[in-house]
Design a protein around this motif. Structure first.
Motif, PDB file in Angstrom:
ATOM      1  N   ILE A 181      -1.215  13.039  -0.662  1.00  0.00           N
ATOM      2  CA  ILE A 181      -1.770  12.996  -1.987  1.00  0.00           C
ATOM      3  C   ILE A 181      -3.347  13.288  -1.848  1.00  0.00           C
ATOM      4  O   ILE A 181      -3.051  14.229  -3.211  1.00  0.00           O
ATOM      5  N   THR A 182      -4.258  13.815  -1.059  1.00  0.00           N
ATOM      6  CA  THR A 182      -5.189  14.633  -1.198  1.00  0.00           C
ATOM      7  C   THR A 182      -5.244  16.534  -1.110  1.00  0.00           C
ATOM      8  O   THR A 182      -5.541  16.430  -1.748  1.00  0.00           O
ATOM      9  N   ARG A 183      -3.587  16.042  -0.264  1.00  0.00           N
ATOM     10  CA  ARG A 183      -3.416  17.857  -0.145  1.00  0.00           C
ATOM     11  C   ARG A 183      -2.409  18.105  -1.151  1.00  0.00           C
ATOM     12  O   ARG A 183      -3.239  19.437  -1.769  1.00  0.00           O
ATOM     13  N   ASN A 184      -2.047  17.779  -2.379  1.00  0.00           N
ATOM     14  CA  ASN A 184      -1.318  17.635  -3.474  1.00  0.00           C
ATOM     15  C   ASN A 184      -2.586  18.180  -4.187  1.00  0.00           C
ATOM     16  O   ASN A 184      -2.545  18.688  -5.575  1.00  0.00           O
ATOM     17  N   VAL A 185      -3.223  17.014  -4.771  1.00  0.00           N
ATOM     18  CA  VAL A 185      -4.620  17.749  -5.518  1.00  0.00           C
ATOM     19  C   VAL A 185      -5.265  18.658  -5.456  1.00  0.00           C
ATOM     20  O   VAL A 185      -5.788  19.095  -6.044  1.00  0.00           O
ATOM     21  N   HIS A 186      -5.678  18.780  -3.913  1.00  0.00           N
ATOM     22  CA  HIS A 186      -6.104  19.692  -3.849  1.00  0.00           C
ATOM     23  C   HIS A 186      -5.661  20.641  -4.083  1.00  0.00           C
ATOM     24  O   HIS A 186      -5.935  21.528  -5.095  1.00  0.00           O
ATOM     25  N   LYS A 187      -4.032  21.551  -3.391  1.00  0.00           N
ATOM     26  CA  LYS A 187      -3.490  22.433  -4.174  1.00  0.00           C
ATOM     27  C   LYS A 187      -3.590  22.116  -5.725  1.00  0.00           C
ATOM     28  O   LYS A 187      -3.495  23.114  -5.832  1.00  0.00           O
ATOM     29  N   LEU A 188      -3.752  21.584  -6.367  1.00  0.00           N
ATOM     30  CA  LEU A 188      -3.695  20.758  -7.792  1.00  0.00           C
ATOM     31  C   LEU A 188      -4.763  21.908  -8.666  1.00  0.00           C
ATOM     32  O   LEU A 188      -5.151  22.363  -9.519  1.00  0.00           O
ATOM     33  N   LEU A 189      -6.023  21.387  -8.044  1.00  0.00           N
ATOM     34  CA  LEU A 189      -6.866  22.204  -8.340  1.00  0.00           C
ATOM     35  C   LEU A 189      -7.283  23.730  -7.375  1.00  0.00           C
ATOM     36  O   LEU A 189      -8.469  24.305  -8.198  1.00  0.00           O
ATOM     37  N   ALA A 190      -6.735  23.952  -6.785  1.00  0.00           N
ATOM     38  CA  ALA A 190      -6.966  25.328  -6.362  1.00  0.00           C
ATOM     39  C   ALA A 190      -5.888  26.306  -7.254  1.00  0.00           C
ATOM     40  O   ALA A 190      -6.732  27.349  -7.612  1.00  0.00           O
ATOM     41  N   SER A 191      -4.905  25.294  -7.923  1.00  0.00           N
ATOM     42  CA  SER A 191      -4.195  26.479  -9.405  1.00  0.00           C
ATOM     43  C   SER A 191      -4.716  26.500 -10.134  1.00  0.00           C
ATOM     44  O   SER A 191      -4.718  27.864 -11.052  1.00  0.00           O
ATOM     45  N   LEU A 192      -5.435  24.939 -10.379  1.00  0.00           N
ATOM     46  CA  LEU A 192      -6.447  25.434 -11.930  1.00  0.00           C
ATOM     47  C   LEU A 192      -7.410  26.779 -11.812  1.00  0.00           C
ATOM     48  O   LEU A 192      -7.679  27.003 -12.752  1.00  0.00           O
ATOM     49  N   SER A 193      -7.925  26.465 -10.692  1.00  0.00           N
ATOM     50  CA  SER A 193      -9.534  27.242 -10.605  1.00  0.00           C
ATOM     51  C   SER A 193      -8.716  28.782 -10.187  1.00  0.00           C
ATOM     52  O   SER A 193      -9.168  29.623 -11.279  1.00  0.00           O
ATOM     53  N   LYS A 194      -7.993  29.102 -10.067  1.00  0.00           N
ATOM     54  CA  LYS A 194      -6.939  30.428  -9.618  1.00  0.00           C
ATOM     55  C   LYS A 194      -6.430  31.058 -11.074  1.00  0.00           C
ATOM     56  O   LYS A 194      -6.798  32.146 -11.950  1.00  0.00           O
ATOM     57  N   TYR A 195      -6.197  29.751 -11.873  1.00  0.00           N
ATOM     58  CA  TYR A 195      -6.110  29.801 -13.438  1.00  0.00           C
ATOM     59  C   TYR A 195      -7.066  30.415 -14.465  1.00  0.00           C
ATOM     60  O   TYR A 195      -7.210  31.056 -15.363  1.00  0.00           O
ATOM     61  N   LEU A 196      -8.819  30.041 -14.270  1.00  0.00           N
ATOM     62  CA  LEU A 196      -9.724  30.718 -14.244  1.00  0.00           C
ATOM     63  C   LEU A 196      -9.898  31.764 -14.333  1.00  0.00           C
ATOM     64  O   LEU A 196     -10.682  32.266 -14.514  1.00  0.00           O
ATOM     65  N   ASN A 197      -8.962  32.423 -12.882  1.00  0.00           N
ATOM     66  CA  ASN A 197      -9.372  34.240 -12.518  1.00  0.00           C
ATOM     67  C   ASN A 197      -9.236  34.880 -13.709  1.00  0.00           C
ATOM     68  O   ASN A 197     -10.092  35.926 -13.707  1.00  0.00           O
ATOM     69  N   GLN A 198      -8.932  34.508 -14.822  1.00  0.00           N
ATOM     70  CA  GLN A 198      -8.077  35.326 -16.190  1.00  0.00           C
ATOM     71  C   GLN A 198      -9.248  35.265 -16.655  1.00  0.00           C
ATOM     72  O   GLN A 198      -9.330  36.726 -17.350  1.00  0.00           O
ATOM     73  N   ILE A 213       0.995  -1.343   0.142  1.00  0.00           N
ATOM     74  CA  ILE A 213      -0.186  -0.050   0.018  1.00  0.00           C
ATOM     75  C   ILE A 213       0.984   1.497  -0.320  1.00  0.00           C
ATOM     76  O   ILE A 213       0.653   2.333  -0.570  1.00  0.00           O
ATOM     77  N   VAL A 214       1.793   0.932   0.878  1.00  0.00           N
ATOM     78  CA  VAL A 214       2.731   2.710   1.009  1.00  0.00           C
ATOM     79  C   VAL A 214       3.756   2.227  -0.819  1.00  0.00           C
ATOM     80  O   VAL A 214       3.319   4.188  -0.448  1.00  0.00           O
ATOM     81  N   LYS A 215       4.072   1.788  -1.050  1.00  0.00           N
ATOM     82  CA  LYS A 215       4.847   2.059  -2.242  1.00  0.00           C
ATOM     83  C   LYS A 215       3.618   2.264  -3.792  1.00  0.00           C
ATOM     84  O   LYS A 215       3.818   2.943  -4.309  1.00  0.00           O
ATOM     85  N   ASN A 216       2.271   1.794  -3.811  1.00  0.00           N
ATOM     86  CA  ASN A 216       1.275   2.398  -4.434  1.00  0.00           C
ATOM     87  C   ASN A 216       1.097   3.582  -4.287  1.00  0.00           C
ATOM     88  O   ASN A 216       1.568   4.100  -5.177  1.00  0.00           O
ATOM     89  N   LEU A 217       0.695   3.726  -3.148  1.00  0.00           N
ATOM     90  CA  LEU A 217       0.486   5.571  -2.521  1.00  0.00           C
ATOM     91  C   LEU A 217       1.611   6.436  -2.802  1.00  0.00           C
ATOM     92  O   LEU A 217       1.281   7.575  -3.774  1.00  0.00           O
ATOM     93  N   GLN A 218       2.693   6.085  -2.808  1.00  0.00           N
ATOM     94  CA  GLN A 218       4.067   6.498  -2.781  1.00  0.00           C
ATOM     95  C   GLN A 218       4.141   7.129  -4.599  1.00  0.00           C
ATOM     96  O   GLN A 218       4.358   8.416  -4.848  1.00  0.00           O
ATOM     97  N   ALA A 219       3.663   5.877  -5.397  1.00  0.00           N
ATOM     98  CA  ALA A 219       4.093   5.899  -7.118  1.00  0.00           C
ATOM     99  C   ALA A 219       2.317   6.748  -7.416  1.00  0.00           C
ATOM    100  O   ALA A 219       3.014   7.488  -8.128  1.00  0.00           O
TER     101      ALA A 219
END
Length: 874
Positions: free
Chosen positions: A752-769, A653-659
């Motif tokens: 993983i949850t934090r990284n995905v959340h940050k990615l979605l926040a980044s995309l939302s910020k990108y849409l602000n333009q 499980i650890v190795k798969n989550l890391q991957a």
């Protein structure tokens, strides 16, 4: 030398004077005189040789020749002489030819002398240091610079670039170096000086002589390495024979001083006086040591002359023979307590052999002294004989003492050593439980081995040995065969035991105890003087082979289980769909694909897992002769493998989550989402919350894979049946409850949850333009058109508005329609299309309003025109 000028007047033109017979005849006689004078001077100069053996004599020779030929050349350049030559040339006199030949030789030899003086002058400073320097240290420092300067002369000079010039010059330099050393090293006073200062002086002299040769070859190597200069291929015998021989004599002198200072004065010092208690005797010996150098101070020949080499060798031979007795005595006294032994010699026999070898050395020297009566009859000879007798007596006492101690010790210890048991172990008490750390050791004392070797060498030395020692020595091969056989048995045993882990050691406890019962015979009963040692070794060998066979079978089953666990651990729980026609799947399709593929793999993993108990039952059959899967003898072994399975699943499980986390962060899009306009906001579809939920569910599904791996009942390898907790609720005991609480897994899931959340926040910020176009959909188009119609704007206003919205529509088409960020591809086409449609809607509305306004204006204009026409008609 002065050239006499003609007495007749030479005023007038050369062509006129050349026609006057009296003038030509007089000048011809004058030319003959000049020719004889110049020839004589040249002949005298060419016959001259350097006045002295040193290099400065050669410099002086060329300087004198240059001075003489320069003065003569200057005279030939005088106007009167030149006019005489011109007249005789014009008159074609028979004397002009011989004179011109001589003048040509003068010019040639003058140029040579001038060139040689110029280049030798560059060496003069070094040559003076070599000749007049205050000490050998000056000479030593000068030689490298001088050799480099010689190289420059060799390369640049037109005359000293030949062997016939360079070799004699270098030979003179070697002579000068030898002479300086000869003056410094005076054997008549050398041994009366302070010994340390004398050693330093000799070392400096030797270094100076060696420096000459060393620098020569260093420069020669530079010349060869350059590849551009003419090589030095000189006669080395002429250059180095003398200096090499003097260097060897200096080494002999240094060795003499070394013996006197470092050896005899050290041994016959305060410590020896304290040991012997006879300081007067030591002082007498020191006087004898000082007398060793007397022959050196009374030489009737030059030791530095090669012609006297034979005589010097005889002197050195006599000196070395004389110091040999003292040297041996020194070695004997210094090494009495810890004598150096020959290879493979035992301590006692080796010490005796060492003492005898020293005795034979001094005996050989005394025999050689006896061959020359006058040497042994001299005071020094008698002194050496006395020392010899003293040392020989002490050596005999030393031998007897060593032998007697060995004989007594052997007779006492040997019977005890033979009563030792064959084996000993690392624990004194009989072990209650099996431990891998328990080691058996062959109890063959090194002392016993040493006694055997000592006995053999003592007999070779001629000493009588005890009967028991001779008997044991004759049985040496048998004892060594037993010792080696036992060592091989124990090596085999320890090697097999080294392959067992703790679980396997406990599993095989009964078999190990049985093996120990075989060893116990050699550990408790059998001695080195017992019968049956060979049979014991055979029994141990057979028992270990049988045990090893069992271990190999268990290891084979262990390897099969490990291979299955490796398959489970290496399973990829995040298999992703491949893009189709360059298009990545949508988010829901992506996560659904991962879920389906995982379900297939989990089924395969579970089948692999359920095969493991069958392998453990095979082990049970080999060890306990049962196949129940719940043998008490395997309780710890079952627990060991269940713990291994837990570790493997955790690692899976650890190795798969890391991957998966690495995939999230990588810049390779795996699925796509869309940006859409949901008035009044621009949003993601699926939205961020939905993607977060899908990701979290995917992670949760990954961890819940462990629910399919059912735990075993305590003390068995049989799966736990489902348990009824309540009337309608059934619980299956799996690894999930433990693995899901693992800090490592929780940490990876949160990451993983934090990284995905940050990615979605980044995309939302990108849409602000895109919000800069918000007026297109936020304003009420109908209301804006009503107000604009009421204002009745000019056409220019309509044009500006139409240009603005048209530009917006065109600008949107130029925006990138795909945004790839980490593992998500954001499709912007739906958003761009909606914005573009909104802009076009405004253009259409403005166009309609403009059309209505223009039509109204046109109708009004038509009415005005009609009224005007009617009025004019009336």
């Amino acid at each position: 030398t002065k050239l006499e000028m003609p007495t007749i007047k030479l005023d007038g033109e050369v062509t006129v004077l050349a026609t006057v017979p009296e003038v030509v005849e007089t000048l011809g006689i004058c030319a003959m005189t000049w020719q004889k004078i110049i020839s004589t001077v040249l002949e005298e100069q060419l016959k001259k040789v350097p006045q002295g053996n040193g290099p400065l004599a050669e410099v002086d020779l060329w300087r004198e020749r240059n001075d003489t030929l320069s003065a003569l050349t200057e005279q030939t350049q005088l106007p009167e002489v030149q006019k005489v030559l011109e007249i005789l040339q014009e008159a074609e006199s028979e004397h002009i030819g011989d004179l011109q030949i001589v003048l040509s030789d003068l010019r040639k030899y003058h140029v040579e002398a001038l060139d040689n003086v110029k280049f030798l002058s560059t060496l003069e400073r070094y040559l003076k240091n070599l000749t007049y320097g205050t000490g050998l240290n000056v000479v030593l420092d000068t030689i490298p610079s001088l050799m480099n300067a010689l190289r420059m002369v060799w390369v640049i000079s037109r005359h000293y670039n030949k062997d016939e010039r360079m070799v004699p010059l270098m030979e003179r330099i070697a002579w000068e170096i030898s002479t300086r050393v000869y003056k410094v090293v005076d054997l008549h006073t050398l041994f009366k000086e302070d010994r340390a200062a004398a050693k330093k002086k000799i070392a400096e002299a030797k270094s100076t002589l060696e420096q000459w040769k060393k620098c020569y070859f260093a420069v020669r190597a530079q010349i060869e390495a350059s590849g551009r200069e003419q090589h030095w291929e000189f006669d080395r015998k002429r250059l180095f024979e003398k200096t090499d021989y003097m260097s060897s004599v200096c080494q002999d002198l240094y060795d003499i001083l070394q013996v006197v200072i470092e050896e005899f004065y050290n041994i016959f010092g305060p410590e020896l006086k304290a040991v012997t208690g006879d300081p007067k005797r030591i002082d007498d010996l020191l006087r004898g040591v000082n007398g060793l150098t007397n022959p050196m101070e009374e030489l009737s020949f030059d030791p530095f002359s090669i012609k006297s080499a034979h005589d010097w060798k005889l002197i050195m031979k006599e000196f070395r023979e004389e110091v040999s007795v003292e040297n041996v005595k020194q070695i004997f006294v210094q090494n009495l307590k810890d004598p150096p032994l020959y290879k493979n010699y035992p301590p006692v026999a080796g010490a005796i052999y060492w003492s005898r070898s020293l005795f034979y050395r001094i005996k050989h020297t005394i025999i050689r002294f006896q061959e020359v009566d006058e040497l042994l009859a001299s005071e020094r000879g008698k002194e050496i004989k006395h020392i010899y007798l003293q040392v020989a007596k002490r050596m005999k006492e030393y031998e007897d003492q060593k032998y007697n101690q060995w004989r007594e010790g052997t007779e006492q210890m040997l019977p005890l050593l033979l009563k030792n048991t064959l084996l000993t172990s690392s624990v004194t008490e009989e072990p209650v439980t099996t431990k891998k750390s328990v080691r058996f050791i062959v109890n063959f004392s090194p002392v016993l081995r040493e006694i055997i070797i000592e006995t053999k060498y003592m007999e070779q030395l001629g000493f009588p040995v005890p009967e028991i020692a001779r008997y044991v020595a004759l049985q040496e091969d048998k004892y060594l065969r037993y010792k080696n056989g036992l060592e091989n048995v124990l090596d085999h045993y320890h090697k097999v035991m080294g392959t067992l882990n703790e679980a396997e050691t406990k599993l095989l406890d009964d078999y190990i105890q049985e093996l120990w019962r075989v060893f116990k015979l050699g550990h408790r009963r059998l001695k080195w003087n017992s019968l049956g040692i060979g049979d014991f070794i055979v029994q141990c060998t057979q028992a270990i082979r049988k045990f090893e066979s069992l271990v190999h079978q268990i290891h084979k089953h262990s390897e099969d289980i490990n291979n299955k666990l490796l398959f489970i651990e290496s399973t990829n729980l995040f298999k992703f769909p491949l893009p189709k026609d360059g298009e990545v799947p949508k988010a829901k399709e992506f996560f659904e694909y991962v879920k389906c593929e995982r379900a297939k793999d989990v089924a395969h993993m579970v089948r692999t897992y359920t095969a493991i108990p069958q392998l453990l039952i095979k082990v049970e059959g080999r060890v306990a002769n049962t196949n129940s899967g719940k043998s008490p003898k395997l309780t710890y072994y079952y627990a060991y493998w269940e713990n291994r399975i837990y570790q493997v699943l955790t690692q899976l499980i650890v190795k798969n989550l890391q991957a998966f986390n690495a995939t999230v962060l990588a810049n390779v899009p795996l699925f796509q989402i869309e940006a859409i306009l949901s008035v009044p906001e621009i949003i993601l579809q699926p939205n961020a919350s939905e993607i977060d939920k899908m990701t979290a569910q995917c992670i949760r599904d990954c961890v819940e894979v462990t629910k399919h791996f059912v735990r075993w009942m305590h003390g068995t390898c049989i799966e736990c049946p489902p348990q009824h907790v309540e009337e309608d609720e059934v619980t299956t005991f799996s690894f999930y409850s433990d693995i899901s609480q693992s800090p490592l897994i929780i940490e990876q899931a949160v990451l993983i949850t934090r990284n995905v959340h940050k990615l979605l926040a980044s995309l939302s910020k990108y849409l602000n333009q895109w919000k800069r176009y918000h007026l297109l959909w936020k304003l009420d188009k109908g209301l804006v058109m009503e107000r604009l119609a009421a204002e009745k704007p000019a056409c220019v206003t309509f044009d500006e508005e139409l240009q603005f919205y048209t530009k917006v529509a065109q600008e949107v088409t130029q925006q990138p329609l795909i945004k790839d960020e980490q593992f998500i591809r954001l499709q912007l086409a739906p958003l761009a299309y909606t914005v573009q449609e909104n802009a076009r809607g405004w253009v259409i509305s403005l166009g309609k309003l403009l059309n209505d306004s223009a039509r109204e204006e046109l109708c009004s204009l038509q009415e005005e025109i009609q009224v005007g026409v009617f009025s004019s008609c009336c």
